[in-house]
Design a protein around this motif. Structure first.
Motif, mmCIF file in Angstrom:
data_model
loop_
_atom_site.group_PDB
_atom_site.id
_atom_site.type_symbol
_atom_site.label_atom_id
_atom_site.label_comp_id
_atom_site.label_asym_id
_atom_site.label_seq_id
_atom_site.Cartn_x
_atom_site.Cartn_y
_atom_site.Cartn_z
ATOM 1 N N ASN A 45 0.826 -1.212 0.000
ATOM 2 C CA ASN A 45 0.000 0.000 0.000
ATOM 3 C C ASN A 45 0.859 1.262 0.000
ATOM 4 O OD1 ASN A 45 -2.425 -1.388 -0.018
ATOM 5 N ND2 ASN A 45 -2.575 -1.460 2.224
ATOM 6 N N GLU A 46 1.958 1.218 0.741
ATOM 7 C CA GLU A 46 2.863 2.378 0.784
ATOM 8 C C GLU A 46 3.513 2.616 -0.574
ATOM 9 O OE1 GLU A 46 5.401 1.216 3.950
ATOM 10 O OE2 GLU A 46 4.069 1.955 5.523
ATOM 11 N N ALA A 47 3.870 1.521 -1.251
ATOM 12 C CA ALA A 47 4.469 1.646 -2.583
ATOM 13 C C ALA A 47 3.462 2.209 -3.575
ATOM 14 C CB ALA A 47 4.969 0.280 -3.052
ATOM 15 N N ILE A 48 2.223 1.733 -3.509
ATOM 16 C CA ILE A 48 1.169 2.229 -4.400
ATOM 17 C C ILE A 48 0.924 3.718 -4.147
ATOM 18 C CG2 ILE A 48 -1.291 2.073 -4.961
ATOM 19 C CD1 ILE A 48 -1.086 -0.944 -4.313
ATOM 20 N N GLN A 49 0.863 4.093 -2.869
ATOM 21 C CA GLN A 49 0.619 5.491 -2.515
ATOM 22 C C GLN A 49 1.741 6.401 -3.038
ATOM 23 O OE1 GLN A 49 0.045 6.129 1.663
ATOM 24 N NE2 GLN A 49 -0.484 8.287 1.427
ATOM 25 N N ALA A 101 13.166 2.215 -5.379
ATOM 26 C CA ALA A 101 12.818 1.418 -4.192
ATOM 27 C C ALA A 101 11.803 0.333 -4.534
ATOM 28 C CB ALA A 101 12.270 2.329 -3.097
ATOM 29 N N LEU A 102 10.812 0.680 -5.337
ATOM 30 C CA LEU A 102 9.766 -0.298 -5.675
ATOM 31 C C LEU A 102 10.318 -1.419 -6.544
ATOM 32 C CD1 LEU A 102 6.121 0.530 -6.737
ATOM 33 C CD2 LEU A 102 7.390 -1.345 -7.761
ATOM 34 N N ILE A 103 11.028 -1.061 -7.617
ATOM 35 C CA ILE A 103 11.508 -2.084 -8.549
ATOM 36 C C ILE A 103 12.559 -2.973 -7.909
ATOM 37 C CG2 ILE A 103 12.749 -2.465 -10.713
ATOM 38 C CD1 ILE A 103 9.838 -1.652 -11.059
ATOM 39 N N SER A 104 13.509 -2.399 -7.189
ATOM 40 C CA SER A 104 14.541 -3.225 -6.568
ATOM 41 C C SER A 104 13.940 -4.104 -5.479
ATOM 42 C CB SER A 104 15.660 -2.354 -5.996
ATOM 43 O OG SER A 104 15.170 -1.507 -4.976
ATOM 44 N N GLY A 105 12.959 -3.581 -4.745
ATOM 45 C CA GLY A 105 12.280 -4.378 -3.720
ATOM 46 C C GLY A 105 11.483 -5.505 -4.329
ATOM 47 N N VAL A 139 29.811 5.661 -3.378
ATOM 48 C CA VAL A 139 28.802 4.962 -4.172
ATOM 49 C C VAL A 139 28.683 3.511 -3.735
ATOM 50 C CG1 VAL A 139 28.167 4.221 -6.493
ATOM 51 C CG2 VAL A 139 29.113 6.496 -6.136
ATOM 52 N N ALA A 140 29.821 2.821 -3.618
ATOM 53 C CA ALA A 140 29.805 1.425 -3.181
ATOM 54 C C ALA A 140 29.258 1.310 -1.762
ATOM 55 C CB ALA A 140 31.217 0.836 -3.253
ATOM 56 N N GLU A 141 29.653 2.237 -0.919
ATOM 57 C CA GLU A 141 29.204 2.226 0.475
ATOM 58 C C GLU A 141 27.687 2.377 0.566
ATOM 59 O OE1 GLU A 141 29.294 5.424 4.110
ATOM 60 O OE2 GLU A 141 31.118 5.229 2.912
ATOM 61 N N LEU A 142 27.137 3.318 -0.183
ATOM 62 C CA LEU A 142 25.690 3.564 -0.149
ATOM 63 C C LEU A 142 24.926 2.408 -0.772
ATOM 64 C CD1 LEU A 142 25.731 7.332 -1.158
ATOM 65 C CD2 LEU A 142 25.242 6.399 1.109
ATOM 66 N N SER A 143 25.449 1.856 -1.870
ATOM 67 C CA SER A 143 24.772 0.742 -2.538
ATOM 68 C C SER A 143 24.695 -0.479 -1.632
ATOM 69 C CB SER A 143 25.508 0.375 -3.835
ATOM 70 O OG SER A 143 25.514 1.463 -4.727
ATOM 71 N N CYS A 144 25.761 -0.756 -0.901
ATOM 72 C CA CYS A 144 25.796 -1.932 -0.021
ATOM 73 C C CYS A 144 24.781 -1.837 1.106
ATOM 74 C CB CYS A 144 27.198 -2.101 0.560
ATOM 75 S SG CYS A 144 28.388 -2.719 -0.648
ATOM 76 N N CYS A 145 24.402 -0.618 1.468
ATOM 77 C CA CYS A 145 23.401 -0.447 2.529
ATOM 78 C C CYS A 145 22.044 -1.001 2.115
ATOM 79 C CB CYS A 145 23.228 1.039 2.861
ATOM 80 S SG CYS A 145 24.656 1.780 3.664
ATOM 81 N N LEU A 146 21.822 -1.114 0.789
ATOM 82 C CA LEU A 146 20.509 -1.519 0.296
ATOM 83 C C LEU A 146 20.507 -2.866 -0.410
ATOM 84 C CD1 LEU A 146 19.217 1.894 -0.992
ATOM 85 C CD2 LEU A 146 18.124 0.469 0.710
ATOM 86 N N THR A 202 9.277 1.142 2.327
ATOM 87 C CA THR A 202 9.479 2.399 3.048
ATOM 88 C C THR A 202 10.907 2.522 3.555
ATOM 89 O OG1 THR A 202 7.156 2.385 3.736
ATOM 90 C CG2 THR A 202 8.649 3.825 4.955
ATOM 91 N N SER A 203 11.437 1.427 4.102
ATOM 92 C CA SER A 203 12.809 1.458 4.608
ATOM 93 C C SER A 203 13.798 1.668 3.475
ATOM 94 C CB SER A 203 13.131 0.156 5.342
ATOM 95 O OG SER A 203 12.300 -0.005 6.470
ATOM 96 N N LYS A 204 13.550 0.982 2.368
ATOM 97 C CA LYS A 204 14.458 1.115 1.224
ATOM 98 C C LYS A 204 14.413 2.535 0.678
ATOM 99 C CE LYS A 204 15.778 -2.134 -1.325
ATOM 100 N NZ LYS A 204 16.012 -3.272 -2.239
ATOM 101 N N LEU A 205 13.225 3.109 0.570
ATOM 102 C CA LEU A 205 13.099 4.481 0.084
ATOM 103 C C LEU A 205 13.802 5.458 1.019
ATOM 104 C CD1 LEU A 205 11.973 6.586 -1.862
ATOM 105 C CD2 LEU A 205 9.803 6.513 -0.596
ATOM 106 N N GLU A 206 13.655 5.226 2.312
ATOM 107 C CA GLU A 206 14.300 6.101 3.292
ATOM 108 C C GLU A 206 15.829 6.066 3.151
ATOM 109 O OE1 GLU A 206 14.592 6.689 8.152
ATOM 110 O OE2 GLU A 206 13.227 5.202 7.309
ATOM 111 N N VAL A 207 16.384 4.862 2.976
ATOM 112 C CA VAL A 207 17.835 4.747 2.833
ATOM 113 C C VAL A 207 18.299 5.355 1.510
ATOM 114 C CG1 VAL A 207 19.775 3.142 2.721
ATOM 115 C CG2 VAL A 207 17.908 2.712 4.308
#
Length: 361
Positions: free
Chosen positions: A9-13, A250-254, A312-319, A334-339
């Motif tokens: 629902n959050e992704a749709i919104q 966030a949506l597609i990778s999730g 870039v590598a550091e930020l990518s690894c977080c997700l 939501t968590s993925k979008l926030e990061v």
């Protein structure tokens, strides 16, 4: 299950759509627009007008860089020559031969340079706009394509007039009046005063604003992403653009992680997330070549020694989850979008620091 439903629902919104299927479709379209939309820019004008230097400036390169368009006091362009953007293969700048040259007569010019190939034309002059420039603009106008007049080498004009005791503002006003007079036969065309050496000065930002207001929507982000950053205002426009696309990443990778698509895998998620941060990194001017050019522009050699690529590598690894770790695959939308947004903010703040250090706040 309730948690997964809430996440959907959050992704749709976030997408502004009514269903997950519609949201996913929109997300794929947004990502495609960010990475794959083609943009072909034609730079034309008479020989010696500074076309090639302007092509290099738009690509964020110096005239003596390895991949730069060759420049010189004589005509160096004899055929329409494509120059790919150094970090965006979908963006090509075309250095066109000088109009009116023996091989490219004014009346057949558009046919000879393959007119339909280009999204818009930039007509460059370093002294005054001549009959051939005006004739070319009229023909482009008839064919209903965008064109803009670029008055180049403005820095040289200012230096020359200063020796006569004429200040910068008076020189700029005089040049603008001359342009208006020369071009009055075709209405009130867009004309921009540009220095290819220093795009932080004069009308470069106004040119990009004009293009972004008149290009088709799907081309605007491509242009904005590709141009060099030499002001905070330009940087902030880029930041807002990436903020608006983060939900789609966030949506597609999730979706790839939670509900794997045949043929896609963990590495696909790595590619999407990594491409997002890499695009931010290059677009914000944090790569070595951009820092090197900026350091020379503002005469601050230490800027070229800054190293941002590990971010870039550091930020990518977080997700991106560790292979085989099922728990990490349950990262919510939501968590993925926030990061993603926090990572974007981190890169943006580094870019702001660079601009402050360069004195371009």
């Amino acid at each position: 299950m309730e948690s997964q439903s809430s996440d959907i629902n959050e992704a749709i919104q976030a997408s502004g759509e009514a269903t997950l299927e519609q949201a996913t479709k929109k997300a794929k379209e947004e990502i495609d627009r960010l990475f794959n939309v083609r943009l072909d820019i034609a730079v034309t004008g008479e020989s010696g007008s500074g076309k090639s230097s302007f092509v290099n400036a738009l690509r964020g390169l110096k005239d003596n860089d390895e991949d730069a368009a060759p420049t010189g006091s004589t005509e160096t362009t004899t055929e329409p020559t494509p120059y790919q953007h150094p970090t965006m293969p979908n963006v090509t700048l075309w250095d066109l031969p000088g109009i009116g040259s023996p091989k490219f007569k004014a009346r057949t010019y558009l046919k000879n340079v393959t007119f339909d190939r280009y999204d818009f034309f930039l007509i460059v002059s370093s002294v005054r706009f001549r009959e051939n420039d005006i004739m070319l603009a009229k023909e482009i106008k008839k064919k209903k394509k965008l064109f803009y007049f670029i008055r180049s080498k403005i820095d040289n004009d200012i230096k020359s007039e200063k020796r006569k005791g004429i200040d910068k503002e008076e020189t700029l006003s005089k040049i603008r009046r001359n342009c208006e007079e020369e071009l009055k036969g075709i209405g009130n065309p867009n004309t921009f005063l540009i220095s290819s050496w220093d795009t932080s000065e004069f009308d470069f930002a106004k040119l990009i604003d004009a293009l972004n207001s008149e290009l088709p929507q799907n081309k605007q982000n491509t242009l904005l992403q590709s141009v060099p950053v030499y002001s905070v205002a330009m940087l902030e426009k880029k930041v807002r653009m990436f903020q608006k696309i983060a939900w789609a990443v966030a949506l597609i990778s999730g979706a790839i992680l939670v509900a794997p698509v045949p043929g896609l895998s963990f590495s696909s998620d790595m590619a999407i997330v990594g491409s997002f941060f890499t695009s931010c990194y290059h677009s914000f001017g944090l790569d070595h070549k951009s820092l090197e050019r900026l350091s020379e522009l503002v005469n601050k050699p230490h800027l070229k020694s800054l190293e941002m690529s590990p971010l870039v590598a550091e930020l990518s690894c977080c997700l991106v989850p560790v292979a085989g770790n099922d728990a990490s695959a349950a990262i919510s939308f939501t968590s993925k979008l926030e990061v993603l947004l926090k990572g974007l903010d981190k890169l943006a703040e580094e870019a702001r620091k660079v601009l402050r250090e360069a004195g371009l706040e």
